[in-house]
Design a protein around this motif. Structure first.
Motif, PDB file in Angstrom:
ATOM      1  N   PRO A   8       0.850  -1.204   0.112  1.00  0.00           N
ATOM      2  CA  PRO A   8       0.061  -0.168   0.049  1.00  0.00           C
ATOM      3  C   PRO A   8       0.962   1.041  -0.038  1.00  0.00           C
ATOM      4  O   PRO A   8       2.052   1.167   0.244  1.00  0.00           O
ATOM      5  CB  PRO A   8      -0.938  -0.113   1.243  1.00  0.00           C
ATOM      6  N   ASN A  10       1.713   4.506   1.690  1.00  0.00           N
ATOM      7  CA  ASN A  10       1.495   5.369   2.714  1.00  0.00           C
ATOM      8  C   ASN A  10       1.836   6.941   2.521  1.00  0.00           C
ATOM      9  O   ASN A  10       3.087   6.966   2.244  1.00  0.00           O
ATOM     10  CB  ASN A  10       2.367   4.768   4.034  1.00  0.00           C
ATOM     11  N   PHE A  12       2.015  10.844   3.743  1.00  0.00           N
ATOM     12  CA  PHE A  12       2.347  11.665   5.188  1.00  0.00           C
ATOM     13  C   PHE A  12       1.568  12.900   4.669  1.00  0.00           C
ATOM     14  O   PHE A  12       1.547  13.635   3.587  1.00  0.00           O
ATOM     15  CB  PHE A  12       3.952  11.945   5.339  1.00  0.00           C
ATOM     16  N   ASN A  37      -6.915   3.410   5.470  1.00  0.00           N
ATOM     17  CA  ASN A  37      -6.825   3.786   6.951  1.00  0.00           C
ATOM     18  C   ASN A  37      -6.247   5.429   6.744  1.00  0.00           C
ATOM     19  O   ASN A  37      -5.488   5.819   6.050  1.00  0.00           O
ATOM     20  CB  ASN A  37      -5.509   2.943   7.410  1.00  0.00           C
ATOM     21  N   ARG A  39      -4.967   8.217   9.892  1.00  0.00           N
ATOM     22  CA  ARG A  39      -4.564   8.348  11.444  1.00  0.00           C
ATOM     23  C   ARG A  39      -3.845   9.595  11.611  1.00  0.00           C
ATOM     24  O   ARG A  39      -3.001  10.208  10.804  1.00  0.00           O
ATOM     25  CB  ARG A  39      -3.539   7.161  11.992  1.00  0.00           C
ATOM     26  N   PHE A  54      -1.261  10.238   8.710  1.00  0.00           N
ATOM     27  CA  PHE A  54      -1.134   9.210   7.762  1.00  0.00           C
ATOM     28  C   PHE A  54      -2.178   8.821   7.007  1.00  0.00           C
ATOM     29  O   PHE A  54      -3.207   8.461   7.890  1.00  0.00           O
ATOM     30  CB  PHE A  54      -0.141   8.292   8.082  1.00  0.00           C
ATOM     31  N   GLU A  56      -3.428   5.777   4.179  1.00  0.00           N
ATOM     32  CA  GLU A  56      -2.726   4.566   3.566  1.00  0.00           C
ATOM     33  C   GLU A  56      -4.021   4.133   2.418  1.00  0.00           C
ATOM     34  O   GLU A  56      -5.371   4.233   2.679  1.00  0.00           O
ATOM     35  CB  GLU A  56      -2.752   3.577   4.383  1.00  0.00           C
ATOM     36  N   ASP A  60      -1.056   1.807  -5.132  1.00  0.00           N
ATOM     37  CA  ASP A  60       0.014   2.627  -5.565  1.00  0.00           C
ATOM     38  C   ASP A  60      -0.228   3.953  -6.322  1.00  0.00           C
ATOM     39  O   ASP A  60       0.226   5.161  -6.026  1.00  0.00           O
ATOM     40  CB  ASP A  60       1.272   2.013  -5.809  1.00  0.00           C
ATOM     41  N   GLY A  63      -2.736   6.307  -5.017  1.00  0.00           N
ATOM     42  CA  GLY A  63      -2.192   7.180  -3.911  1.00  0.00           C
ATOM     43  C   GLY A  63      -1.307   8.436  -4.626  1.00  0.00           C
ATOM     44  O   GLY A  63      -1.304   9.409  -4.025  1.00  0.00           O
ATOM     45  N   ALA A  85       5.134   9.094   2.639  1.00  0.00           N
ATOM     46  CA  ALA A  85       5.747   8.702   3.971  1.00  0.00           C
ATOM     47  C   ALA A  85       6.962   8.212   3.756  1.00  0.00           C
ATOM     48  O   ALA A  85       7.071   7.161   3.068  1.00  0.00           O
ATOM     49  CB  ALA A  85       5.019   7.801   4.724  1.00  0.00           C
TER      50      ALA A  85
END
Length: 95
Positions: A8, A10, A12, A37, A39, A54, A56, A60, A63, A85
């Protein structure tokens, strides 16, 4: 050997307004693909947001597209900064 393309993405997110909640970020990123996810990092004592977090995303490419589209976007009065991230070993030591 691990196939990195199945890992995945991630992401920032910094400069987050203290008014922003996880659901707000999830809704924003979900415009560009599946979000697995979210957070927002909070102070352990006060539980107040530290202004970063973050997101998730399992895909890719989605993202990367989200990072390009969302970076610099105004969210509740602040232009958030969005980037991939870095793994923990790539971050500077705090001491």
């Amino acid at each position: 050997r691990i196939n990195i393309s199945i890992l995945p993405m991630n992401i920032f997110v910094s400069n987050i307004s203290f008014k922003v909640r996880e659901q707000t970020l999830k809704d924003l990123f979900a415009q560009y693909g599946e979000v697995s996810n979210v957070r927002i990092i909070r102070d352990k004592e006060s539980r107040r947001s530290k202004g970063y977090g973050f997101v998730e995303m399992p895909n890719d490419e989605e993202g990367k597209n989200a990072i390009e589209r969302i970076n610099g976007t105004d969210v509740k009065g602040r232009n958030i900064e969005v980037s991939p991230a870095r793994p923990p070993q790539d971050r500077p030591k705090k001491w």
